[in-house]
Enzyme design. Structure first.
Site, mmCIF file in Angstrom:
data_model
loop_
_atom_site.group_PDB
_atom_site.id
_atom_site.type_symbol
_atom_site.label_atom_id
_atom_site.label_comp_id
_atom_site.label_asym_id
_atom_site.label_seq_id
_atom_site.Cartn_x
_atom_site.Cartn_y
_atom_site.Cartn_z
ATOM 1 N N LYS A 56 0.828 -1.217 0.000
ATOM 2 C CA LYS A 56 0.000 0.000 0.000
ATOM 3 C C LYS A 56 0.857 1.260 0.000
ATOM 4 C CE LYS A 56 -2.203 -0.847 3.864
ATOM 5 N NZ LYS A 56 -1.623 -2.117 4.329
ATOM 6 N N ARG B 124 -10.118 0.801 8.072
ATOM 7 C CA ARG B 124 -9.595 -0.521 8.422
ATOM 8 C C ARG B 124 -10.584 -1.314 9.264
ATOM 9 N NH1 ARG B 124 -3.642 0.246 8.051
ATOM 10 N NH2 ARG B 124 -2.584 -1.440 9.098
ATOM 11 N N ARG C 150 11.588 -6.323 6.119
ATOM 12 C CA ARG C 150 11.357 -4.953 5.659
ATOM 13 C C ARG C 150 12.188 -3.928 6.418
ATOM 14 N NH1 ARG C 150 5.347 -2.486 5.204
ATOM 15 N NH2 ARG C 150 5.346 -2.613 7.474
ATOM 16 N N ARG D 223 10.726 -1.468 11.646
ATOM 17 C CA ARG D 223 9.612 -0.947 12.436
ATOM 18 C C ARG D 223 9.352 -1.805 13.664
ATOM 19 N NH1 ARG D 223 4.669 0.305 8.437
ATOM 20 N NH2 ARG D 223 3.618 -0.911 10.051
ATOM 21 N N ARG E 17 -1.214 -8.553 13.388
ATOM 22 C CA ARG E 17 -1.697 -7.626 12.352
ATOM 23 C C ARG E 17 -2.441 -8.379 11.253
ATOM 24 N NH1 ARG E 17 3.868 -5.447 11.176
ATOM 25 N NH2 ARG E 17 3.019 -4.198 9.463
HETATM 26 P P1 ADP Z 1 0.678 -2.048 7.889
HETATM 27 O O1 ADP Z 1 -0.417 -1.884 6.871
HETATM 28 O O2 ADP Z 1 1.955 -2.570 7.324
HETATM 29 O O3 ADP Z 1 0.238 -2.793 9.128
HETATM 30 P P2 ADP Z 1 0.452 0.767 8.701
HETATM 31 O O4 ADP Z 1 1.583 1.717 8.737
HETATM 32 O O5 ADP Z 1 -0.661 1.037 7.733
HETATM 33 O O6 ADP Z 1 1.119 -0.634 8.409
HETATM 34 O O7 ADP Z 1 -0.207 0.638 10.157
HETATM 35 C C1 ADP Z 1 0.573 0.393 11.305
HETATM 36 C C2 ADP Z 1 -0.310 0.395 12.562
HETATM 37 O O8 ADP Z 1 -0.919 1.702 12.705
HETATM 38 C C3 ADP Z 1 -1.501 -0.560 12.558
HETATM 39 O O9 ADP Z 1 -1.132 -1.870 12.945
HETATM 40 C C4 ADP Z 1 -2.420 0.126 13.573
HETATM 41 O O10 ADP Z 1 -2.001 -0.075 14.903
HETATM 42 C C5 ADP Z 1 -2.230 1.594 13.258
HETATM 43 N N1 ADP Z 1 -3.213 2.059 12.242
HETATM 44 C C6 ADP Z 1 -2.931 2.461 10.969
HETATM 45 N N2 ADP Z 1 -4.056 2.789 10.309
HETATM 46 C C7 ADP Z 1 -5.089 2.585 11.176
HETATM 47 C C8 ADP Z 1 -6.501 2.715 11.104
HETATM 48 N N3 ADP Z 1 -7.118 3.121 9.977
HETATM 49 N N4 ADP Z 1 -7.227 2.419 12.196
HETATM 50 C C9 ADP Z 1 -6.661 2.022 13.328
HETATM 51 N N5 ADP Z 1 -5.329 1.847 13.479
HETATM 52 C C10 ADP Z 1 -4.540 2.132 12.425
#
Ligand code: ADP
Length: 211
Positions: free
Chosen positions: A14, A89, A126, A159, A170
């Site tokens: 993404k 999400r 990563r 990360r 996740r």
């Molecule tokens: P990835 O898609 O690789 O898990 P992201 O950077 O999109 O990585 O998200 C990392 C973390 O940030 C998620 O596991 C969550 O804890 C938080 N997060 C990101 N976007 C949302 C969202 N829309 N709602 C709730 N938590 C979020």
């Protein structure tokens, strides 16, 4: 006018695809994970709270995240469209978003599909640039200079949530909480599914048609 969301499991690309698509469409690329990591880095009490939730692989509260996105989409640069990465999400987030001015105008939900073994392999190796958000892979896509971002030269990190425990959680959260979002947008006729298992260039070619 381009108003898109990118939906996909962690590691589906993404961030990489979102940055490129938004650049070509000249709309802001808003990744909720990046917005949250900025708040964590600021060291505020809210940031401390988010840090622990993110490390565990769980989601930030729906109302908090929708407010964050809605506030950001009210800024002038988002008047010409947006590309959201990692949001909505959960079903609740999708419903709340559809009641906002920007959310009501969503054009499409692009869904990136990759099988789980490949995701685990991608995430466990990563390397991420905290400064510009670019991703590399220790084996499959190493940076030109070890530990430094090819794009901006800043330090690369692993990360805090790219460890086996958090990755497992996740992926579970994605299956249980985020997949229903795809059904929600299918009912609205907005979903396009893309095979995201190929190279970044191949995936980008498939996505480009939608900007
Ligand atoms: P990835 O898609 O690789 O898990 P992201 O950077 O999109 O990585 O998200 C990392 C973390 O940030 C998620 O596991 C969550 O804890 C938080 N997060 C990101 N976007 C949302 C969202 N829309 N709602 C709730 N938590 C979020």
């Amino acid at each position: 006018m381009t108003r898109l969301i990118l939906v996909g499991p962690p590691g589906s690309g993404k961030g990489t695809q979102g940055a490129r698509l938004a650049g070509e469409a000249s709309v802001p690329h808003l990744a909720t994970g990046d917005l949250l990591r900025e708040i964590v880095t600021s060291g505020s009490s809210e940031g401390e709270r988010y840090k622990a939730i993110m490390k565990s692989g769980n989601l930030i509260a729906d109302e908090d995240i929708v407010k964050l996105v809605d506030d950001r989409l009210k800024k002038a640069d988002a008047k010409k469209g947006y590309l959201l990465d990692g949001f909505p999400r959960s079903l609740k987030q999708a419903e709340l978003f559809s009641n906002t001015d920007a959310g009501a105008l969503l054009d499409r939900a692009l869904v990136l599909n990759v099988d789980e073994d490949a995701l685990i392999e991608r995430l466990s190796g990563r390397l991420t640039c905290l400064s510009c958000g670019a991703s590399f892979h220790i084996k499959n896509f190493p940076p030109k200079a070890a530990g430094k971002c090819d794009n901006c030269g800043a330090d690369l990190i692993q990360r805090a949530d790219d460890n086996p425990e958090s990755i497992k959680q996740r992926l579970k959260v994605y299956r249980d909480t985020t997949e229903p979002v795809i059904e929600y947008y299918k009912h609205k006729g907005l979903v396009v599914e893309i095979d995201a298992s190929g190279s970044p260039d191949d995936v980008y070619s498939a996505l480009r048609a939608y900007i």
